[in-house]
Scaffold this active site. Structure first.
Site, PDB file in Angstrom:
ATOM      1  N   HIS A  72      -4.129   0.649   8.472  1.00  0.00           N
ATOM      2  CA  HIS A  72      -4.572   0.413   7.096  1.00  0.00           C
ATOM      3  C   HIS A  72      -6.038  -0.021   7.085  1.00  0.00           C
ATOM      4  O   HIS A  72      -6.395  -1.049   7.657  1.00  0.00           O
ATOM      5  CB  HIS A  72      -3.728  -0.666   6.412  1.00  0.00           C
TER       6      HIS A  72
ATOM      7  N   CYS B  59       0.852  -1.200   0.000  1.00  0.00           N
ATOM      8  CA  CYS B  59       0.000   0.000   0.000  1.00  0.00           C
ATOM      9  C   CYS B  59       0.882   1.242   0.000  1.00  0.00           C
ATOM     10  O   CYS B  59       1.717   1.421   0.894  1.00  0.00           O
ATOM     11  CB  CYS B  59      -0.898  -0.025   1.233  1.00  0.00           C
TER      12      CYS B  59
ATOM     13  N   ASP C 202      -1.178  16.441  -1.283  1.00  0.00           N
ATOM     14  CA  ASP C 202      -1.480  15.632  -2.466  1.00  0.00           C
ATOM     15  C   ASP C 202      -0.503  15.997  -3.588  1.00  0.00           C
ATOM     16  O   ASP C 202      -0.238  17.170  -3.841  1.00  0.00           O
ATOM     17  CB  ASP C 202      -2.929  15.884  -2.907  1.00  0.00           C
TER      18      ASP C 202
ATOM     19  N   THR D  83      -8.814   5.811  -5.973  1.00  0.00           N
ATOM     20  CA  THR D  83      -7.709   5.159  -6.684  1.00  0.00           C
ATOM     21  C   THR D  83      -6.698   4.537  -5.731  1.00  0.00           C
ATOM     22  O   THR D  83      -5.938   3.657  -6.130  1.00  0.00           O
ATOM     23  CB  THR D  83      -6.966   6.157  -7.599  1.00  0.00           C
TER      24      THR D  83
ATOM     25  N   ASN E 212     -13.621   9.566  -1.084  1.00  0.00           N
ATOM     26  CA  ASN E 212     -14.196   8.762  -2.150  1.00  0.00           C
ATOM     27  C   ASN E 212     -14.220   7.299  -1.733  1.00  0.00           C
ATOM     28  O   ASN E 212     -13.288   6.819  -1.086  1.00  0.00           O
ATOM     29  CB  ASN E 212     -13.368   8.919  -3.425  1.00  0.00           C
TER      30      ASN E 212
ATOM     31  N   HIS F 176      -8.666   7.894   2.920  1.00  0.00           N
ATOM     32  CA  HIS F 176      -8.051   9.218   3.033  1.00  0.00           C
ATOM     33  C   HIS F 176      -9.111  10.276   2.860  1.00  0.00           C
ATOM     34  O   HIS F 176      -9.955  10.192   1.975  1.00  0.00           O
ATOM     35  CB  HIS F 176      -6.943   9.407   1.992  1.00  0.00           C
TER      36      HIS F 176
HETATM   37  P1  AMP Z   1      -8.505   9.077  -4.536  1.00  0.00           P
HETATM   38  O1  AMP Z   1      -8.629   9.231  -6.023  1.00  0.00           O
HETATM   39  O2  AMP Z   1      -9.646   9.664  -3.755  1.00  0.00           O
HETATM   40  O3  AMP Z   1      -8.195   7.658  -4.135  1.00  0.00           O
HETATM   41  O4  AMP Z   1      -7.262   9.963  -4.121  1.00  0.00           O
HETATM   42  C1  AMP Z   1      -5.957   9.516  -4.233  1.00  0.00           C
HETATM   43  C2  AMP Z   1      -5.091  10.740  -4.194  1.00  0.00           C
HETATM   44  O5  AMP Z   1      -3.773  10.338  -3.856  1.00  0.00           O
HETATM   45  C3  AMP Z   1      -4.988  11.481  -5.527  1.00  0.00           C
HETATM   46  O6  AMP Z   1      -5.461  12.812  -5.351  1.00  0.00           O
HETATM   47  C4  AMP Z   1      -3.503  11.441  -5.865  1.00  0.00           C
HETATM   48  O7  AMP Z   1      -3.043  12.634  -6.448  1.00  0.00           O
HETATM   49  C5  AMP Z   1      -2.879  11.209  -4.506  1.00  0.00           C
HETATM   50  N1  AMP Z   1      -1.600  10.524  -4.483  1.00  0.00           N
HETATM   51  C6  AMP Z   1      -1.282   9.341  -5.065  1.00  0.00           C
HETATM   52  N2  AMP Z   1      -0.015   9.003  -4.782  1.00  0.00           N
HETATM   53  C7  AMP Z   1       0.477   9.999  -3.993  1.00  0.00           C
HETATM   54  C8  AMP Z   1       1.744  10.237  -3.375  1.00  0.00           C
HETATM   55  N3  AMP Z   1       2.767   9.373  -3.480  1.00  0.00           N
HETATM   56  N4  AMP Z   1       1.882  11.375  -2.646  1.00  0.00           N
HETATM   57  C9  AMP Z   1       0.878  12.245  -2.514  1.00  0.00           C
HETATM   58  N5  AMP Z   1      -0.344  12.069  -3.074  1.00  0.00           N
HETATM   59  C10 AMP Z   1      -0.532  10.977  -3.812  1.00  0.00           C
HETATM   60 ZN    ZN Z   2      -2.298   1.248   3.701  1.00  0.00          ZN
END
Ligand code: AMP
Ligand code: ZN
Length: 114
Positions: free
Chosen positions: A46, A4, A30, A95, A87, A100
């Site tokens: 987690h 993860c 982000d 994603t 989400n 979060h």
């Molecule tokens: P979600 O689409 O709600 O799952 O949000 C996932 C968020 O994680 C997205 O806004 C991505 O830009 C952010 N994200 C993914 N990988 C990283 C990372 N390594 N550091 C900071 N943000 C991240």
């Molecule tokens: Zn995790």
């Protein structure tokens, strides 16, 4: 969870721009900011999605919101307003499957979201 990315961020194995941390919560910027302030607030435990929450997680989830309030206040956005959103599932745009809260502030936010 070993595979993860957010667990790896908590452990420091993947770098992040940390904005807040306590015993239960970690928050960082982000990578793909959608507003002048875009912070992700995550539990150190987690939990893959809202669908995986149990009653035992209620306090942890509450702490995510308290962290959002603190970060919004400390960064000066509390009075103007901000959005916190989580989400759940692919249709909602999740994603990363470690829950979060998105904290967004610093611009006018339309409703409903897309
Ligand atoms: P979600 O689409 O709600 O799952 O949000 C996932 C968020 O994680 C997205 O806004 C991505 O830009 C952010 N994200 C993914 N990988 C990283 C990372 N390594 N550091 C900071 N943000 C991240
Ligand atoms: Zn995790």
């Amino acid at each position: 969870m070993s595979n993860c990315i957010f667990c790896k961020i908590i452990d420091g194995d993947i770098p992040s721009q940390k904005v807040y941390e306590d015993d239960d919560v970690f928050a960082f910027k982000d990578l793909n900011a959608q507003a002048p302030l875009h912070v992700l607030i995550i539990p150190k435990k987690h939990i893959s999605s809202i669908n995986a929450l149990t009653a035992d997680d209620a306090e942890t989830v509450g702490k995510l919101y308290l962290a959002a309030k603190k970060i919004a206040t400390d960064t000066g956005y509390a009075d103007d307003g901000y959005r916190v959103v989580m989400n759940c599932g692919e249709a909602a745009g999740q994603t990363v499957f470690h829950i979060h809260l998105h904290l967004l502030a610093g611009r006018s936010l339309s409703w409903p979201p897309g």
